[in-house]
Write a protein that holds these residues in place. Structure first.
Motif, PDB file in Angstrom:
ATOM      1  N   GLY A 230     -22.661  -2.801 -32.378  1.00  0.00           N
ATOM      2  CA  GLY A 230     -22.264  -1.534 -33.048  1.00  0.00           C
ATOM      3  C   GLY A 230     -20.773  -1.309 -32.609  1.00  0.00           C
ATOM      4  N   ALA A 231     -20.024  -0.353 -33.437  1.00  0.00           N
ATOM      5  CA  ALA A 231     -18.681  -0.244 -33.196  1.00  0.00           C
ATOM      6  C   ALA A 231     -18.383   0.593 -31.892  1.00  0.00           C
ATOM      7  N   ALA A 232     -19.237   1.371 -31.506  1.00  0.00           N
ATOM      8  CA  ALA A 232     -18.985   2.384 -30.370  1.00  0.00           C
ATOM      9  C   ALA A 232     -19.131   1.215 -29.062  1.00  0.00           C
ATOM     10  N   ARG A 233     -19.723   0.356 -29.121  1.00  0.00           N
ATOM     11  CA  ARG A 233     -19.650  -0.323 -27.652  1.00  0.00           C
ATOM     12  C   ARG A 233     -18.372  -1.563 -27.667  1.00  0.00           C
ATOM     13  N   THR A 234     -18.247  -1.932 -26.343  1.00  0.00           N
ATOM     14  CA  THR A 234     -17.046  -2.880 -26.162  1.00  0.00           C
ATOM     15  C   THR A 234     -17.696  -4.009 -25.473  1.00  0.00           C
ATOM     16  N   VAL A 235     -17.152  -5.065 -26.287  1.00  0.00           N
ATOM     17  CA  VAL A 235     -17.335  -6.597 -25.811  1.00  0.00           C
ATOM     18  C   VAL A 235     -16.043  -7.123 -25.253  1.00  0.00           C
ATOM     19  N   TYR A 236     -16.582  -8.059 -24.164  1.00  0.00           N
ATOM     20  CA  TYR A 236     -15.275  -8.525 -23.450  1.00  0.00           C
ATOM     21  C   TYR A 236     -15.635  -9.845 -23.613  1.00  0.00           C
ATOM     22  N   HIS A 237     -14.343 -10.555 -23.447  1.00  0.00           N
ATOM     23  CA  HIS A 237     -14.361 -12.100 -23.472  1.00  0.00           C
ATOM     24  C   HIS A 237     -13.965 -12.395 -22.242  1.00  0.00           C
ATOM     25  N   VAL A 238     -15.049 -13.008 -21.272  1.00  0.00           N
ATOM     26  CA  VAL A 238     -14.842 -13.162 -19.990  1.00  0.00           C
ATOM     27  C   VAL A 238     -14.831 -14.452 -19.339  1.00  0.00           C
ATOM     28  N   GLY A 239     -14.859 -15.550 -20.517  1.00  0.00           N
ATOM     29  CA  GLY A 239     -14.902 -16.817 -19.952  1.00  0.00           C
ATOM     30  C   GLY A 239     -14.556 -17.813 -20.992  1.00  0.00           C
ATOM     31  N   ALA A 240     -14.408 -18.836 -20.878  1.00  0.00           N
ATOM     32  CA  ALA A 240     -14.377 -19.857 -21.884  1.00  0.00           C
ATOM     33  C   ALA A 240     -14.990 -19.475 -23.486  1.00  0.00           C
ATOM     34  N   VAL A 241     -16.358 -19.563 -23.202  1.00  0.00           N
ATOM     35  CA  VAL A 241     -17.295 -19.185 -24.308  1.00  0.00           C
ATOM     36  C   VAL A 241     -18.405 -18.363 -23.576  1.00  0.00           C
ATOM     37  N   GLN A 242     -17.891 -17.250 -23.225  1.00  0.00           N
ATOM     38  CA  GLN A 242     -18.584 -16.187 -22.412  1.00  0.00           C
ATOM     39  C   GLN A 242     -18.227 -14.759 -22.935  1.00  0.00           C
ATOM     40  N   PHE A 243     -19.219 -14.131 -23.414  1.00  0.00           N
ATOM     41  CA  PHE A 243     -18.826 -12.775 -23.603  1.00  0.00           C
ATOM     42  C   PHE A 243     -19.684 -11.923 -22.858  1.00  0.00           C
ATOM     43  N   ALA A 244     -19.252 -10.496 -22.582  1.00  0.00           N
ATOM     44  CA  ALA A 244     -19.943  -9.724 -21.632  1.00  0.00           C
ATOM     45  C   ALA A 244     -19.981  -8.168 -22.085  1.00  0.00           C
ATOM     46  N   PHE A 245     -20.896  -7.267 -21.909  1.00  0.00           N
ATOM     47  CA  PHE A 245     -20.786  -5.788 -22.246  1.00  0.00           C
ATOM     48  C   PHE A 245     -21.698  -5.083 -21.307  1.00  0.00           C
ATOM     49  N   LEU A 246     -21.603  -4.065 -21.349  1.00  0.00           N
ATOM     50  CA  LEU A 246     -22.431  -3.216 -20.587  1.00  0.00           C
ATOM     51  C   LEU A 246     -23.419  -2.115 -21.154  1.00  0.00           C
ATOM     52  N   SER A 247     -24.856  -2.262 -20.616  1.00  0.00           N
ATOM     53  CA  SER A 247     -25.866  -1.436 -21.264  1.00  0.00           C
ATOM     54  C   SER A 247     -25.572   0.222 -21.298  1.00  0.00           C
ATOM     55  N   PRO A 248     -26.153   0.747 -22.067  1.00  0.00           N
ATOM     56  CA  PRO A 248     -26.069   2.267 -21.927  1.00  0.00           C
ATOM     57  C   PRO A 248     -26.519   2.659 -20.575  1.00  0.00           C
ATOM     58  N   PRO A 249     -26.222   3.975 -20.147  1.00  0.00           N
ATOM     59  CA  PRO A 249     -26.690   4.228 -18.838  1.00  0.00           C
ATOM     60  C   PRO A 249     -28.396   4.630 -18.548  1.00  0.00           C
ATOM     61  N   ASP A 250     -28.873   4.316 -17.434  1.00  0.00           N
ATOM     62  CA  ASP A 250     -29.981   4.681 -17.109  1.00  0.00           C
ATOM     63  C   ASP A 250     -31.328   4.195 -18.027  1.00  0.00           C
ATOM     64  N   VAL A 251     -31.184   2.888 -18.516  1.00  0.00           N
ATOM     65  CA  VAL A 251     -32.172   2.239 -19.423  1.00  0.00           C
ATOM     66  C   VAL A 251     -33.278   1.683 -18.521  1.00  0.00           C
ATOM     67  N   ASP A 252     -34.505   1.755 -19.337  1.00  0.00           N
ATOM     68  CA  ASP A 252     -35.647   1.034 -18.639  1.00  0.00           C
ATOM     69  C   ASP A 252     -35.491  -0.269 -18.602  1.00  0.00           C
ATOM     70  N   GLU A 253     -35.683  -1.092 -17.430  1.00  0.00           N
ATOM     71  CA  GLU A 253     -35.340  -2.364 -17.330  1.00  0.00           C
ATOM     72  C   GLU A 253     -36.017  -3.413 -18.254  1.00  0.00           C
ATOM     73  N   THR A 254     -37.322  -3.298 -18.165  1.00  0.00           N
ATOM     74  CA  THR A 254     -38.336  -4.047 -18.922  1.00  0.00           C
ATOM     75  C   THR A 254     -38.197  -3.895 -20.660  1.00  0.00           C
TER      76      THR A 254
END
Length: 593
Positions: A230-254
């Motif tokens: 979604g548009a509100a989240r930031t995606v990062y290009h962190v490696g040659a063919v790698q992307f990264a992003f952060l989860s929302p805060p305090d979500v359940d792991e499972t």
């Protein structure tokens, strides 16, 4: 500063492409502010090159550079700390410097520090009269130096937006985590890394379709990931063919892991290269503000690699796996220094015993490593790491030189036995290996048949035709050849028949279960020995630990054995004592009695 640290610092400076560029008002404005705050006629943005201090901005200075030797800005760059010299004439180091001889009496310099911690140089002010610097002046100079670094990054857009994907890079990821730690410390989050393809898959696409197709893959995946988040989240290009992003805060792991797996099933299914690539996802839980951004990102990337090894699509960060990877990297990094040191590596020697006479007829050279901080490192741990790198050649050469030197010592002491040395599959690619072996023997006036090369069956089958050609060269040179770990590889009988080996060594995994004469291991080993004899090989059994097993091996025709029953691997001095006590084999035969 150590050489490798200085080279890394210079590399950081050169990547910015600042040296020998035109003046810039944006830098001059900051330099003038520094001059005005201190009320001094001279100020500069001074960058520390290999042998000079070059001025990106200067006030009250005619020249563009001065020698680096005894330049205060060089000390600031190396230490990344504020430096104040209140009077050059009373300073024992700088009094006779170029600046000191030119009449400079006062200096203050604040470091220009990259986000990776490298000192590029200094924002400095100079005066012709001795003076002190107040706390407010010092603080202002540090702030202005930070402004210079911000200007450098701003002007050069240094690593902020990837030109292919148009996404913010790992530098921006790191900065955003710093901001998040300031605004929301203590939040529980997940960092997610999406690895689009293995290195070999990327190489294959590049080779067949060209680099532009990889760029298309990156743009396609970038759009798919941004659409999924979604548009509100930031995606990062962190490696040659790698992307990264952060989860929302305090979500359940499972629940979040399940959501990731289902959400990105569509990303995989819609990829135009889904049949020639494999996507892996790594997830790293962390607490905002407690860990550096680079460690968070590295952990998520490590988890993605774990997902690949487990043939899974997604994996959660494992602290134990990460510790193992970091230890492997440390061993690899430190082994190069071990090769150059004279007190870390050592050969140990395990005797090979003739089962009919009990006499020692040879020995196997085994590499040992005593790490200065970690202690004894098992060869089973470090050898597989080394074999995958350029250190394989250097390591084999070290072992060969040490082994041949030991043969010379043994000859002088009247110990006339052969010595076996292991080489790896990587060594088979060395076109000069045979010549190096022959030269080493010739220099020491050793006969070729005093040296035996051991190569595992699996290593031979990695490059069968290359191996066969090299092994025939070994045989022609008169050097012995043994096939190690016989029975564990996947070679065909037809191929084994072509090998010019004299010895096969049966792996200890088969030997240790021999006590049961009716068991499958006994039947298997008996068959292997019979087959080896029909192919013309002499047989050595490894891992013999009991007299019962030694006796059984002798009864079914095995010629030689080595193992703890006879002796553990020993250093050269211990081996000399052992062989003096066992020269005629009485002790070894007693073990089997």
């Amino acid at each position: 500063m150590r050489d490798y640290q200085e080279e890394a610092r210079l590399d950081a400076l050169y990547q910015l492409k600042l040296l020998d560029t035109s003046p810039s008002e944006s830098f001059d404005r900051i330099t003038r502010m520094a001059s005005q705050i201190f009320g001094l006629p001279i100020a500069a943005v001074s960058l520390t090159d290999r042998d000079r201090q070059w001025f990106k901005s200067r006030i009250g200075v005619e020249h563009w550079s001065i020698p680096r030797d005894r330049a205060p800005c060089s000390e600031v760059a190396e230490t990344t700390g504020l430096l104040v010299i209140e009077d050059f004439q009373t300073d024992p180091y700088y009094a006779d410097s170029a600046l000191g001889r030119a009449g400079t009496r006062f200096y203050a310099g604040a470091p220009l520090i990259t986000r990776d911690g490298y000192g590029l140089g200094a924002l400095c002010v100079l005066g012709t009269e001795p003076r002190q610097a107040t706390e407010s002046e010092r603080a202002a100079l540090v702030d202005l130096a930070a402004m210079v670094m911000s200007q450098i990054e701003l002007q050069h857009a240094f690593g902020r937006i990837d030109p292919v994907s148009g996404l913010p890079t790992r530098n921006q990821f790191r900065d955003d985590l710093i901001d998040l730690a300031r605004d929301h410390p203590g939040q529980r989050r997940f960092a997610v890394v999406i690895d689009l393809a293995r290195d070999d898959q990327v190489s294959r696409i590049t080779r067949v379709l060209g680099g532009a197709r990889v760029d298309d893959l990156i743009r396609e995946a970038s759009l798919a990931v941004r659409t999924a988040l979604g548009a509100a989240r930031t995606v990062y290009h962190v490696g040659a063919v790698q992307f990264a992003f952060l989860s929302p805060p305090d979500v359940d792991e499972t629940a979040y892991m399940a959501l990731l797996e289902s959400s990105f099933a569509h990303v995989r299914a819609s990829s135009s290269v889904r049949f020639v690539t494999s996507v892996a996802i790594g997830v790293r839980p962390f607490t905002v503000g407690e860990e550096p951004g680079e460690d968070v990102l590295r952990g998520a990337a490590s988890a993605a690699q774990d997902a690949r090894k487990a043939d899974g699509s997604i994996a959660l960060f494992s602290a134990s796996n990460d510790a193992a990877h970091r230890r492997q990297y440390r061993l690899l990094r430190d082994f190069g220094a071990a090769l150059e040191a004279d007190d870390q590596l050592q050969l140990h020697y395990q005797p090979r015993i003739d089962l009919s006479s009990g006499a020692c007829v040879g020995a196997e050279a085994l590499l040992r490593w005593r790490h200065p901080a970690l202690g004894e490192i098992s060869p089973a741990e470090f050898i597989p790491i080394i074999e995958q790198t350029s250190l394989a050649r250097l390591t084999t050469q070290w072992v060969l030189d040490a082994a041949l030197d030991q043969l010379v010592c043994w000859r002088a002491a009247g110990i006339l036995i052969g010595l076996s040395v292991n080489i790896s599959a990587a060594n088979l690619a060395e076109t000069d290996l045979i010549q190096r072996l022959q030269l080493g023997l010739l220099k020491r006036s050793l006969r070729p048949d005093q040296l035996e090369i051991e190569l595992t069956e699996s290593a031979v089958m990695e490059q069968p035709e290359r191996a066969l050609a090299m092994l025939h060269e070994l045989a022609t040179a008169g050097i012995g050849l043994a096939i190690d770990d016989f029975g564990t590889g996947h070679s065909s009988l037809a191929y084994l028949q072509r090998l010019p080996a004299q010895v096969v060594k049966i792996d200890q995994a088969f030997v240790r279960g021999l006590a049961d004469a009716d068991g499958p291991d006994f039947v298997l080993v008996e068959t292997m020995i019979g087959l080896a004899h029909k192919l013309g090989y002499r047989v050595v059994a490894e891992g013999v630990e009991t007299a019962e097993v030694a006796t059984l091996l002798s009864q079914i025709g095995c010629e030689e054995a080595q193992g703890f029953l006879f002796a553990r691997a020993m250093d050269a001095e211990q081996f000399a004592h052992w062989i003096a006590d066992n020269r005629y084999g009485e002790a070894a035969l007693a073990h089997m009695a």
